[in-house]
Scaffold this motif. Structure first.
Motif, PDB file in Angstrom:
ATOM      1  N   GLN A  52       0.838  -1.195   0.000  1.00  0.00           N
ATOM      2  CA  GLN A  52       0.000   0.000   0.000  1.00  0.00           C
ATOM      3  C   GLN A  52       0.876   1.249   0.000  1.00  0.00           C
ATOM      4  OE1 GLN A  52      -2.702   0.253   3.287  1.00  0.00           O
ATOM      5  NE2 GLN A  52      -3.619   2.148   2.580  1.00  0.00           N
ATOM      6  N   THR A  53       1.925   1.253   0.803  1.00  0.00           N
ATOM      7  CA  THR A  53       2.831   2.397   0.858  1.00  0.00           C
ATOM      8  C   THR A  53       3.519   2.604  -0.483  1.00  0.00           C
ATOM      9  OG1 THR A  53       3.198   2.059   3.215  1.00  0.00           O
ATOM     10  CG2 THR A  53       4.827   3.371   2.062  1.00  0.00           C
ATOM     11  N   GLN A  54       3.965   1.517  -1.113  1.00  0.00           N
ATOM     12  CA  GLN A  54       4.610   1.629  -2.422  1.00  0.00           C
ATOM     13  C   GLN A  54       3.635   2.188  -3.452  1.00  0.00           C
ATOM     14  OE1 GLN A  54       6.092  -2.346  -3.121  1.00  0.00           O
ATOM     15  NE2 GLN A  54       8.080  -1.860  -2.249  1.00  0.00           N
ATOM     16  N   HIS A  55       2.392   1.732  -3.402  1.00  0.00           N
ATOM     17  CA  HIS A  55       1.382   2.224  -4.336  1.00  0.00           C
ATOM     18  C   HIS A  55       1.139   3.722  -4.118  1.00  0.00           C
ATOM     19  CE1 HIS A  55      -2.134   2.366  -6.885  1.00  0.00           C
ATOM     20  NE2 HIS A  55      -2.813   2.908  -5.881  1.00  0.00           N
ATOM     21  N   GLU A  56       1.026   4.127  -2.857  1.00  0.00           N
ATOM     22  CA  GLU A  56       0.813   5.540  -2.549  1.00  0.00           C
ATOM     23  C   GLU A  56       2.003   6.374  -3.005  1.00  0.00           C
ATOM     24  OE1 GLU A  56       0.077   5.495   1.638  1.00  0.00           O
ATOM     25  OE2 GLU A  56      -1.965   4.716   1.390  1.00  0.00           O
ATOM     26  N   ASN A  57       3.215   5.874  -2.760  1.00  0.00           N
ATOM     27  CA  ASN A  57       4.410   6.603  -3.193  1.00  0.00           C
ATOM     28  C   ASN A  57       4.463   6.719  -4.708  1.00  0.00           C
ATOM     29  OD1 ASN A  57       5.223   6.944  -0.558  1.00  0.00           O
ATOM     30  ND2 ASN A  57       6.685   5.276  -0.585  1.00  0.00           N
ATOM     31  N   SER A  58       4.096   5.648  -5.399  1.00  0.00           N
ATOM     32  CA  SER A  58       4.082   5.662  -6.857  1.00  0.00           C
ATOM     33  C   SER A  58       3.066   6.669  -7.375  1.00  0.00           C
ATOM     34  CB  SER A  58       3.759   4.265  -7.380  1.00  0.00           C
ATOM     35  OG  SER A  58       3.639   4.278  -8.778  1.00  0.00           O
TER      36      SER A  58
END
Length: 98
Positions: A52-58
């Motif tokens: 989820q964090t990676q998706h938000e950062n992306s």
């Protein structure tokens, strides 16, 4: 999963007729079970949090890139407008910039 401290927990299995390997496996199973219960109580698994964090950062990076692209186009348009407004024609019709 972090590896449990086998020696610390092995003393709790001394009364059972188990080999050392069986004790280790039992400790692993109990540790894994407890770890999963903690994740369930939190409502989200650490892997899900990471994804989820990676998706938000992306998504944030995509928005930032789009913003820079838009600003860059605006700067280019403004620069061209300024260049055109500062051009001066001389008496022979030639254009120059002061």
């Amino acid at each position: 999963m972090m590896s449990p401290d086998f020696e610390k927990y092995r003393v709790h299995l001394e009364g059972f007729d188990m080999t050392r390997e069986q004790q280790d496996e039992t400790i692993r199973i109990v540790a894994r079970f407890l770890e999963e219960q903690i994740y369930a109580a939190r409502g989200v698994h650490p892997i899900q949090q990471i994804l989820q964090t990676q998706h938000e950062n992306s998504s944030n990076l995509s928005r930032l890139c789009a913003s820079f692209t838009h600003q860059s186009k605006e700067i280019g348009t403004t620069k061209r407008a300024l260049q055109m407004s500062t051009r001066i024609r001389d008496s022979h019709g030639k254009t120059f910039q002061p």
